[in-house]
Design a protein around this motif. Structure first.
Motif, PDB file in Angstrom:
ATOM      1  N   ARG A  20       2.715  33.048 -19.431  1.00 23.78           N
ATOM      2  CA  ARG A  20       3.791  32.328 -19.068  1.00 23.78           C
ATOM      3  C   ARG A  20       4.202  31.181 -20.223  1.00 23.78           C
ATOM      4  O   ARG A  20       5.256  30.831 -20.561  1.00 23.78           O
ATOM      5  CB  ARG A  20       3.784  31.527 -17.882  1.00 23.78           C
ATOM      6  CG  ARG A  20       5.168  31.426 -17.005  1.00 23.78           C
ATOM      7  CD  ARG A  20       5.086  31.069 -15.577  1.00 23.78           C
ATOM      8  NE  ARG A  20       3.538  30.526 -15.205  1.00 23.78           N
ATOM      9  CZ  ARG A  20       2.740  31.205 -14.364  1.00 23.78           C
ATOM     10  NH1 ARG A  20       3.292  32.273 -13.931  1.00 23.78           N
ATOM     11  NH2 ARG A  20       1.716  30.489 -14.397  1.00 23.78           N
ATOM     12  N   GLY A  37      10.236  42.952 -10.890  1.00 22.35           N
ATOM     13  CA  GLY A  37       9.368  42.302 -10.123  1.00 22.35           C
ATOM     14  C   GLY A  37       9.835  42.162  -8.758  1.00 22.35           C
ATOM     15  O   GLY A  37      10.874  42.456  -8.295  1.00 22.35           O
ATOM     16  N   LEU A  59       8.032  41.172 -16.467  1.00 19.54           N
ATOM     17  CA  LEU A  59       9.003  41.752 -15.416  1.00 19.54           C
ATOM     18  C   LEU A  59      10.312  41.081 -16.077  1.00 19.54           C
ATOM     19  O   LEU A  59      10.637  39.979 -16.210  1.00 19.54           O
ATOM     20  CB  LEU A  59       8.695  41.204 -14.076  1.00 19.54           C
ATOM     21  CG  LEU A  59       7.342  41.905 -13.706  1.00 19.54           C
ATOM     22  CD1 LEU A  59       6.799  41.258 -12.489  1.00 19.54           C
ATOM     23  CD2 LEU A  59       7.422  43.380 -13.406  1.00 19.54           C
ATOM     24  N   GLU A  60      11.301  41.788 -15.871  1.00 26.54           N
ATOM     25  CA  GLU A  60      12.747  41.576 -16.551  1.00 26.54           C
ATOM     26  C   GLU A  60      13.083  40.209 -15.565  1.00 26.54           C
ATOM     27  O   GLU A  60      13.801  39.136 -15.885  1.00 26.54           O
ATOM     28  CB  GLU A  60      13.613  42.602 -16.496  1.00 26.54           C
ATOM     29  CG  GLU A  60      14.764  42.114 -17.117  1.00 26.54           C
ATOM     30  CD  GLU A  60      15.659  43.275 -17.423  1.00 26.54           C
ATOM     31  OE1 GLU A  60      15.237  44.573 -17.664  1.00 26.54           O
ATOM     32  OE2 GLU A  60      16.939  43.118 -17.649  1.00 26.54           O
ATOM     33  N   GLY A  61      12.788  40.396 -14.161  1.00 26.36           N
ATOM     34  CA  GLY A  61      13.322  39.425 -13.325  1.00 26.36           C
ATOM     35  C   GLY A  61      12.870  37.886 -13.533  1.00 26.36           C
ATOM     36  O   GLY A  61      13.576  37.021 -13.418  1.00 26.36           O
ATOM     37  N   THR A  62      11.498  37.856 -13.887  1.00 24.11           N
ATOM     38  CA  THR A  62      10.934  36.828 -14.207  1.00 24.11           C
ATOM     39  C   THR A  62      11.336  36.171 -15.514  1.00 24.11           C
ATOM     40  O   THR A  62      11.627  34.829 -15.729  1.00 24.11           O
ATOM     41  CB  THR A  62       9.348  36.761 -14.128  1.00 24.11           C
ATOM     42  OG1 THR A  62       9.006  37.733 -15.065  1.00 24.11           O
ATOM     43  CG2 THR A  62       8.761  37.276 -12.737  1.00 24.11           C
ATOM     44  N   GLU A  99       6.871  37.964  -6.541  1.00 25.39           N
ATOM     45  CA  GLU A  99       6.703  37.452  -8.006  1.00 25.39           C
ATOM     46  C   GLU A  99       7.704  36.962  -8.687  1.00 25.39           C
ATOM     47  O   GLU A  99       7.173  35.923  -9.341  1.00 25.39           O
ATOM     48  CB  GLU A  99       6.553  39.019  -8.651  1.00 25.39           C
ATOM     49  CG  GLU A  99       5.417  39.750  -8.465  1.00 25.39           C
ATOM     50  CD  GLU A  99       5.125  41.200  -8.763  1.00 25.39           C
ATOM     51  OE1 GLU A  99       6.405  41.953  -9.156  1.00 25.39           O
ATOM     52  OE2 GLU A  99       4.090  41.881  -9.380  1.00 25.39           O
ATOM     53  N   ILE A 100       8.940  36.813  -8.410  1.00 37.28           N
ATOM     54  CA  ILE A 100      10.154  36.290  -9.033  1.00 37.28           C
ATOM     55  C   ILE A 100       9.920  34.874  -8.508  1.00 37.28           C
ATOM     56  O   ILE A 100      10.125  34.029  -9.163  1.00 37.28           O
ATOM     57  CB  ILE A 100      11.366  36.836  -8.616  1.00 37.28           C
ATOM     58  CG1 ILE A 100      11.395  38.207  -9.466  1.00 37.28           C
ATOM     59  CG2 ILE A 100      12.458  35.925  -9.122  1.00 37.28           C
ATOM     60  CD1 ILE A 100      12.934  39.050  -9.199  1.00 37.28           C
ATOM     61  N   LEU A 143      13.591  32.880  -3.347  1.00 40.79           N
ATOM     62  CA  LEU A 143      13.645  31.913  -4.634  1.00 40.79           C
ATOM     63  C   LEU A 143      13.958  30.174  -3.788  1.00 40.79           C
ATOM     64  O   LEU A 143      14.988  30.039  -3.293  1.00 40.79           O
ATOM     65  CB  LEU A 143      14.986  32.125  -5.293  1.00 40.79           C
ATOM     66  CG  LEU A 143      14.885  31.865  -6.892  1.00 40.79           C
ATOM     67  CD1 LEU A 143      13.416  32.564  -7.522  1.00 40.79           C
ATOM     68  CD2 LEU A 143      15.765  32.653  -7.680  1.00 40.79           C
ATOM     69  N   LYS A 179       7.182  33.221  -7.246  1.00 39.08           N
ATOM     70  CA  LYS A 179       6.019  32.796  -7.779  1.00 39.08           C
ATOM     71  C   LYS A 179       6.217  32.066  -9.237  1.00 39.08           C
ATOM     72  O   LYS A 179       5.819  31.271  -9.513  1.00 39.08           O
ATOM     73  CB  LYS A 179       5.047  33.664  -7.666  1.00 39.08           C
ATOM     74  CG  LYS A 179       3.502  33.275  -7.716  1.00 39.08           C
ATOM     75  CD  LYS A 179       2.500  34.476  -7.475  1.00 39.08           C
ATOM     76  CE  LYS A 179       1.368  34.296  -8.305  1.00 39.08           C
ATOM     77  NZ  LYS A 179       0.428  35.556  -8.179  1.00 39.08           N
ATOM     78  N   ALA A 180       6.819  33.020 -10.208  1.00 39.50           N
ATOM     79  CA  ALA A 180       7.243  32.718 -11.267  1.00 39.50           C
ATOM     80  C   ALA A 180       8.065  31.523 -11.678  1.00 39.50           C
ATOM     81  O   ALA A 180       7.746  30.463 -12.427  1.00 39.50           O
ATOM     82  CB  ALA A 180       7.786  33.862 -12.065  1.00 39.50           C
ATOM     83  N   TYR A 181       9.073  31.308 -10.591  1.00 36.99           N
ATOM     84  CA  TYR A 181       9.913  30.132 -10.738  1.00 36.99           C
ATOM     85  C   TYR A 181       9.146  29.046 -10.253  1.00 36.99           C
ATOM     86  O   TYR A 181       9.204  27.711 -10.959  1.00 36.99           O
ATOM     87  CB  TYR A 181      11.085  30.556  -9.566  1.00 36.99           C
ATOM     88  CG  TYR A 181      11.957  29.043  -9.834  1.00 36.99           C
ATOM     89  CD1 TYR A 181      11.811  27.935  -8.701  1.00 36.99           C
ATOM     90  CD2 TYR A 181      12.967  28.866 -10.875  1.00 36.99           C
ATOM     91  CE1 TYR A 181      12.565  27.178  -9.219  1.00 36.99           C
ATOM     92  CE2 TYR A 181      13.569  27.727 -10.918  1.00 36.99           C
ATOM     93  CZ  TYR A 181      13.326  26.845 -10.144  1.00 36.99           C
ATOM     94  OH  TYR A 181      14.391  25.708 -10.263  1.00 36.99           O
ATOM     95  N   LEU A 204      14.416  33.691 -15.368  1.00 33.37           N
ATOM     96  CA  LEU A 204      14.104  32.282 -14.864  1.00 33.37           C
ATOM     97  C   LEU A 204      13.741  31.506 -16.207  1.00 33.37           C
ATOM     98  O   LEU A 204      14.401  30.312 -16.138  1.00 33.37           O
ATOM     99  CB  LEU A 204      13.073  32.293 -14.037  1.00 33.37           C
ATOM    100  CG  LEU A 204      13.359  32.803 -12.567  1.00 33.37           C
ATOM    101  CD1 LEU A 204      11.909  33.361 -11.960  1.00 33.37           C
ATOM    102  CD2 LEU A 204      14.159  32.132 -11.865  1.00 33.37           C
TER     103      LEU A 204
END
Lengths: 136, 114
Positions: free
Chosen positions: B10, A57, B46-49, A61-62, A19, A64-66, B52
């Motif tokens: 998103r 995720g 996904l819960e993790g995303t 993936e996390i 992250l 990338k989403a951030y 954010l």
């Protein structure tokens, strides 16, 4: 610590390293994810880390989403802070290395001088004693 | 899932999360579950995303959070829609309607109203 707990700790560590964001954001998000994982594992049978990956995720993936959602100036700020930290560590190590080298050289120079002065004294003694003997 | 689908999803997530929270306070897992159930499995996250996105909304003042005790020692974080968030939601819904209409017209799926 049972195997899955170790895997979860490793997962959290990987999410933390992947992250790339401001520290305050990262701390808040990681806390949320950790609490959610803990609750999930208490209420569900989690035998492998793949279950966590599919629900929450992967670290990639996390991350990338951030990055996809983040404001560009926040990413730039996080990157600059990281660059400054790396530069600070490198400079500190360089100063430490130079200090150590100078200390070694100083100590070594001191020994040479001491050794040389010791030899000079011995030779002087020999000369004096040989003169004395010859005078006798 | 393709990158296009990911990008599109998103963009919608904020709107959908705010909409669900307008009805009741929810925690992270509930939001992902509702996405899945209400969309018939078409919209999963996904819960993790999700966290954010929720953090961003909290940081902007649209949502607030509070913790509730779950079991003996675990706490669960709930998200609550603030007044500022309600206004933002109305604005996003309006924008969504406009954009959807525009897209439908371009795709020849809707006739322009006179």
């Amino acid at each position: 610590m049972i195997a899955i707990e170790k895997d979860i700790e490793k997962y959290m560590s990987e999410v933390n390293s992947h992250l790339f964001c401001l520290q305050k954001n990262k701390k808040a998000v990681l806390e949320d994810i950790r609490e959610a994982i803990l609750e999930f594992t208490e209420n569900n049978e989690v035998e492998t880390i793949d279950v966590i990956y599919s629900r929450f995720g992967t670290p990639e993936e996390i991350a990338k989403a951030y990055i996809a959602d983040a404001e560009p100036q926040n990413i730039k700020k996080a990157f600059n802070i990281r660059k400054m930290l790396v530069a600070s560590v490198v400079i500190a190590l360089a100063i430490l290395a130079i200090t150590v080298i100078i200390t070694i050289i100083d100590n070594h120079s001191g020994k040479i001088i001491y050794y040389e002065s010791g030899v000079i004294e011995e030779v002087a003694q020999m000369i004096i004693s040989s003169n004395f003997i010859s005078s006798i | 899932m393709s990158q296009n689908q990911e990008n599109f999803k998103r963009g919608c997530t904020e709107l959908l999360a705010l909409h669900l929270l307008a009805k009741e306070d929810l925690y992270g897992y509930q939001i992902t579950q509702l996405f899945d159930e209400k969309s018939g499995g078409r919209f999963t996250m996904l819960e993790g995303t999700l966290y954010l996105i929720l953090y961003k909304l909290v940081d902007a003042g649209y949502l607030s959070t509070y913790s509730k005790l779950v079991g003996k020692r675990r706490t669960r974080k709930y998200y609550h829609l603030e007044e500022k968030g309600k206004e933002y939601l109305m604005q996003m819904l309006h924008e969504y309607d406009e954009i959807s209409k525009g897209i439908a017209l371009i795709l020849d799926r809707e006739e322009e109203e006179a």
